[in-house]
Design a protein around this motif. Structure first.
Motif: not given
Length: 232
Positions: A125-134
């Protein structure tokens, strides 16, 4: 010498914001200072739950001034503080209508995966949402630290493959990660069945029931010293 001045400025800002929170936490005039402080926490990789909770409470009174970008950063920083319950504390102060925003729904899902130690699903899930987490530096390292904490409370010996899945590290990077913990955390690498590695983790009362039992059965020294006068 060139690095001393920013550090001094950061300390002053931290002191000022925390002082404002302590003196008048419900004053809406400090809202911009608290928002700036969230960004400061992100850039300096520091953390203040108290200041962030204060900001979320102010948003409740001033909903039209809420910045979803700032709220997202607060929640990401709270995830990084696990196993502390900071994420739930912050989420409680965020209106449900705001939680329905896609980025917040994603963060809630990620928190669930972490709380239930579903690290593979978390990584996917994190890999699909790197734009949020990075946008928040240090996120990946903080989650790896949390994963290691979970493993240490669960296993006496853990296969290398489980460490790889929990930390989302593999290959040479995983070798270096394990070597670091061998040198600094008391890990011991042994050979498991086949060609796999087993890592022995330091004993604690959670992964070694005998330790918990012996700790519970023991009588603290101060209790013994109190008994002596009575026996006399």
């Amino acid at each position: 010498m060139g690095r001393e001045q920013p550090s001094q400025s950061q300390s002053q800002m931290s002191y000022t914001v925390e002082q404002l929170v302590a003196v008048n936490p419900y004053n809406p005039d400090i809202l911009p200072d608290l928002e700036n402080y969230v960004n400061e926490q992100v850039s300096s990789q520091t953390y203040s739950l108290e200041a962030n909770l204060c900001l979320l409470r102010l948003y409740q009174f001033e909903p039209e001034r809420m910045s979803t970008q700032i709220v997202a950063r607060i929640l990401i920083k709270a995830l990084m503080a696990m196993p502390a319950p900071d994420f739930s504390l912050c989420l409680f102060l965020i209106p449900e209508r705001v939680q329905m925003d896609e980025q917040f729904k994603t963060l809630i899902v990620l928190s669930h995966y972490l709380e239930t130690a579903k690290f593979r699903q978390f990584c996917d899930e994190a890999a699909k949402n790197r734009h949020i987490l990075d946008v928040v530096p240090g996120f990946e390292q903080a989650i790896q630290k949390y994963a290691v904490n979970v493993l240490s409370l669960t296993y006496q010996k853990v296969p290398r493959t489980v460490i790889a899945e929990a930390t989302n590290i593999e290959g040479v990077s995983l070798d270096k990660f394990i070597e670091h913990h061998v040198a600094n955390s008391g890990w011991v690498v042994t050979k498991g069945q086949g060609k796999g590695q087993l890592v022995s983790l330091p004993s604690n009362e959670f992964n070694h029931p005998d330790l918990k039992r012996s700790t519970a059965d023991s009588i603290p020294l101060e209790h013994i010293t109190r008994i002596f006068p009575v026996l006399g």
